[in-house]
Design an enzyme around this catalytic site. Structure first.
Site, short mmCIF file in Angstrom:
data_model
loop_
_atom_site.label_atom_id
_atom_site.label_comp_id
_atom_site.label_asym_id
_atom_site.label_seq_id
_atom_site.Cartn_x
_atom_site.Cartn_y
_atom_site.Cartn_z
N CYS A 177 2.81 -17.00 6.23
CA CYS A 177 3.30 -15.86 5.78
C CYS A 177 4.66 -16.23 5.39
O CYS A 177 5.20 -17.33 5.13
CB CYS A 177 3.18 -14.58 6.60
SG CYS A 177 4.39 -14.84 8.15
N HIS A 178 5.56 -15.08 4.98
CA HIS A 178 6.88 -15.43 4.47
C HIS A 178 7.63 -16.03 5.57
O HIS A 178 8.41 -17.14 5.53
CB HIS A 178 7.33 -14.01 4.03
CG HIS A 178 8.67 -14.39 3.31
ND1 HIS A 178 9.85 -13.04 3.61
CD2 HIS A 178 9.33 -15.39 2.53
CE1 HIS A 178 10.71 -13.90 2.70
NE2 HIS A 178 10.53 -14.76 2.38
#
Length: 107
Positions: free
Chosen positions: A65-66
């Site tokens: 994810c980020h």
């Protein structure tokens, strides 16, 4: 849950030491900014039990994810419901951009 750093993942991917399914759980708008080539995209907001049938059972999974928070949640769910070898990419795609590929766009 297991973790893998961006540098460790990069080394294993470039040397062919391991077979991973890269599972990117960011939203579509995020993956349009940057992504790791060959990733499977499954936004966390749309994950349902059928994901268990779509991820290869013969490979380890690295969830991305980020920054590593959403991916940790998905990795934990996968570990409990599907696979025993699920890795969270520590620091997420942001850490990858800073430590492996600084030319990737950041957000």
């Amino acid at each position: 849950m297991l973790t893998i750093t961006p540098r460790e993942l990069h080394e294993q991917l470039t040397t062919g030491q391991a077979r991973f399914t890269l599972l990117d759980v960011r939203e579509d708008w995020e993956t349009r900014i940057n992504h790791l080539e060959g990733s499977m995209f499954e936004p966390m907001s749309g994950i349902d039990p059928s994901l268990a049938e779509r991820v290869p059972a013969d490979q380890d999974i690295v969830v991305i994810c980020h920054h590593g928070v959403r991916s940790a949640q998905v990795a934990q769910w996968l570990e409990q419901n599907v696979h025993s070898r699920v890795f969270n990419l520590s620091g997420g795609i942001d850490a990858w951009c800073h430590s492996v590929d600084p030319d990737l766009p950041k957000y």
